[in-house]
Design an enzyme around this catalytic site. Sequence first.
Site, PDB file in Angstrom:
ATOM      1  N   CYS A 118       0.819  -1.217   0.000  1.00  8.15           N
ATOM      2  CA  CYS A 118       0.000   0.000   0.000  1.00  8.15           C
ATOM      3  C   CYS A 118       0.855   1.270   0.000  1.00  8.15           C
ATOM      4  CB  CYS A 118      -0.961  -0.013   1.181  1.00  8.15           C
ATOM      5  SG  CYS A 118      -1.992  -1.475   1.188  1.00  8.15           S
ATOM      6  N   HIS A 260      -3.745   6.900   2.997  1.00  9.00           N
ATOM      7  CA  HIS A 260      -4.115   5.607   2.414  1.00  9.00           C
ATOM      8  C   HIS A 260      -5.525   5.253   2.895  1.00  9.00           C
ATOM      9  CE1 HIS A 260      -4.185   1.550   1.209  1.00  9.00           C
ATOM     10  NE2 HIS A 260      -3.808   1.000   2.347  1.00  9.00           N
ATOM     11  N   ASN A 290     -10.184  -0.474   0.139  1.00  5.51           N
ATOM     12  CA  ASN A 290      -8.724  -0.351   0.121  1.00  5.51           C
ATOM     13  C   ASN A 290      -8.197  -0.852  -1.224  1.00  5.51           C
ATOM     14  OD1 ASN A 290      -5.978  -0.640   0.418  1.00  5.51           O
ATOM     15  ND2 ASN A 290      -6.068  -1.783   2.337  1.00  5.51           N
TER      16      ASN A 290
HETATM   17  O1  UT7 Z   1      -3.542  -1.658   3.668  1.00  4.76           O
HETATM   18  C1  UT7 Z   1      -3.329  -2.248   4.893  1.00  4.76           C
HETATM   19  C2  UT7 Z   1      -4.069  -3.568   4.933  1.00  4.76           C
HETATM   20  N1  UT7 Z   1      -4.976  -3.861   5.956  1.00  4.76           N
HETATM   21  C3  UT7 Z   1      -5.422  -3.096   6.986  1.00  4.76           C
HETATM   22  O2  UT7 Z   1      -5.060  -1.995   7.175  1.00  4.76           O
HETATM   23  C4  UT7 Z   1      -6.420  -3.726   7.917  1.00  4.76           C
HETATM   24  C5  UT7 Z   1      -6.375  -3.109   9.280  1.00  4.76           C
HETATM   25  N2  UT7 Z   1      -7.337  -3.736  10.164  1.00  4.76           N
HETATM   26  C6  UT7 Z   1      -8.652  -3.455  10.126  1.00  4.76           C
HETATM   27  O3  UT7 Z   1      -9.113  -2.642   9.344  1.00  4.76           O
HETATM   28  C7  UT7 Z   1      -9.536  -4.132  11.161  1.00  4.76           C
HETATM   29  O4  UT7 Z   1      -8.717  -4.807  12.105  1.00  4.76           O
HETATM   30  C8  UT7 Z   1     -10.530  -5.158  10.529  1.00  4.76           C
HETATM   31  C9  UT7 Z   1     -11.601  -4.424   9.728  1.00  4.76           C
HETATM   32  C10 UT7 Z   1      -9.813  -6.172   9.642  1.00  4.76           C
HETATM   33  C11 UT7 Z   1     -11.235  -5.912  11.652  1.00  4.76           C
HETATM   34  O5  UT7 Z   1     -11.905  -5.004  12.518  1.00  4.76           O
HETATM   35  P1  UT7 Z   1     -11.698  -5.069  14.102  1.00  4.76           P
HETATM   36  O6  UT7 Z   1     -12.570  -4.065  14.703  1.00  4.76           O
HETATM   37  O7  UT7 Z   1     -10.223  -4.984  14.374  1.00  4.76           O
HETATM   38  O8  UT7 Z   1     -12.270  -6.493  14.441  1.00  4.76           O
HETATM   39  P2  UT7 Z   1     -11.561  -7.681  15.196  1.00  4.76           P
HETATM   40  O9  UT7 Z   1     -10.496  -8.305  14.339  1.00  4.76           O
HETATM   41  O10 UT7 Z   1     -11.148  -7.190  16.565  1.00  4.76           O
HETATM   42  O11 UT7 Z   1     -12.754  -8.709  15.332  1.00  4.76           O
HETATM   43  C12 UT7 Z   1     -13.905  -8.435  16.136  1.00  4.76           C
HETATM   44  C13 UT7 Z   1     -14.969  -9.483  15.840  1.00  4.76           C
HETATM   45  C14 UT7 Z   1     -14.421 -10.889  15.789  1.00  4.76           C
HETATM   46  O12 UT7 Z   1     -15.379 -11.748  16.361  1.00  4.76           O
HETATM   47  P3  UT7 Z   1     -15.221 -12.305  17.848  1.00  4.76           P
HETATM   48  O13 UT7 Z   1     -13.895 -13.027  17.861  1.00  4.76           O
HETATM   49  O14 UT7 Z   1     -15.216 -11.079  18.726  1.00  4.76           O
HETATM   50  O15 UT7 Z   1     -16.409 -13.183  18.014  1.00  4.76           O
HETATM   51  C15 UT7 Z   1     -14.298 -11.179  14.336  1.00  4.76           C
HETATM   52  O16 UT7 Z   1     -14.396 -12.542  14.014  1.00  4.76           O
HETATM   53  O17 UT7 Z   1     -15.519  -9.216  14.546  1.00  4.76           O
HETATM   54  C16 UT7 Z   1     -15.499 -10.429  13.797  1.00  4.76           C
HETATM   55  N3  UT7 Z   1     -15.393 -10.093  12.376  1.00  4.76           N
HETATM   56  C17 UT7 Z   1     -16.472  -9.909  11.594  1.00  4.76           C
HETATM   57  N4  UT7 Z   1     -17.784  -9.970  11.842  1.00  4.76           N
HETATM   58  C18 UT7 Z   1     -18.630  -9.722  10.822  1.00  4.76           C
HETATM   59  C19 UT7 Z   1     -14.281  -9.893  11.635  1.00  4.76           C
HETATM   60  N5  UT7 Z   1     -14.597  -9.588  10.373  1.00  4.76           N
HETATM   61  C20 UT7 Z   1     -15.964  -9.601  10.317  1.00  4.76           C
HETATM   62  C21 UT7 Z   1     -16.898  -9.350   9.293  1.00  4.76           C
HETATM   63  N6  UT7 Z   1     -18.210  -9.418   9.587  1.00  4.76           N
HETATM   64  N7  UT7 Z   1     -16.529  -9.038   8.022  1.00  4.76           N
END
Ligand code: UT7
Length: 333
Positions: A118, A260, A290
Amino acid sequence: MSQLYGVALTGTGSCLPARVVTNDEFAEALNLDTSDEWIRTRTGIRERRFAGVGETSATLGAAAARHALAAAGLAPDAIDLIVCATVTPDLMCPSNACLIQAELGCRHVPAFDVSAACSGFLYALSVATQFVRTGAARHALVVGAEVLTRAMDVTDRNSCILFGDGAGAVVLSATPVLNVGVRNLRLYSDGSRQELIQVPSRVTPVPPPGPPMLQRLDYLRMSGREVYRFAVTRLVELIQQAEVDCREMGLAGPDVLIPHQVNQRIIDAALEDAGFPKDRVVVNLDRYGNTSAASVPVALDEALRTGRCRPGDTVLLVAFGGGLTWSSAIVTL
Ligand code: UT7
């Protein structure tokens, strides 16, 4: 020392595939355990674009480059250098930059790709800036182009909802005026955290047993939470460093920030920590998600075309991603 030139940004362009994929499509068509509400509130993304049949990072990149050349008022044969940032090139070899050179009908100029995920566009901008600054190129084309949706695991709800396809491009031109255009660049890497975002390649470190064959193309893997923390920390540092850099150059500060486009919560958290005003930030991730190396040049092109930033403004471009890499550029338009 031979003469140094200013590096003016003389044209921008972008190209997004026509196909819009809404959040609901993930839940319905892809049968993924997610919802529009979760994606919107956790990321800010409402929809993204998917490249269609015949569309690749090279074709999108060439289309964005054509728009940038038109904006600069230049014909393809005026270009002295092509640098394309991508982690989803059409081929391992030749580079996307060579495909773009042929597609546009540019002269037999240097053309090569840069891989910094990125951060790729700002890395490519940095390379091209050195050519233009030193007089090695009069006009350079810098492209950021990706089709990350082709490398995403549609069964992984943590990552697949984030990405979209697209391309952006700029033309850099040498000018005798030094205090315009690309004023300052900062590039960083930390390969010790390489496992946080990976797109495995067809060429692997260990040859497969038996007769030569292609390995299966694996999908993008990402540790979302760790990347989130890294992104906020580095975004804050880059904004604060840029404010210092601006003061040292006699500027009040960046007029506009183009980060970004990754997650609205990452951007909001960093703005709050850095004390940067929200109304001076360009965001389009709600519509495109993204798009990796394309995200910053697409947002810059849209910001210029919609009057969100104007000639004379000093713009801070900031990116971070796989590598890990992080980077910034201060550009006076
Ligand atoms: O260019 C750089 C590349 N990538 C990034 O910059 C990504 C950076 N990270 C993020 O944007 C965020 O961490 C995510 C959007 C990927 C995830 O959001 P989060 O608020 O950090 O969620 P989390 O990983 O803490 O997960 C919270 C819950 C989990 O469930 P449990 O374990 O609490 O039951 C996940 O399984 O949300 C769940 N979850 C979802 N639920 C519904 C994760 N993805 C999804 C989804 N739909 N798409």
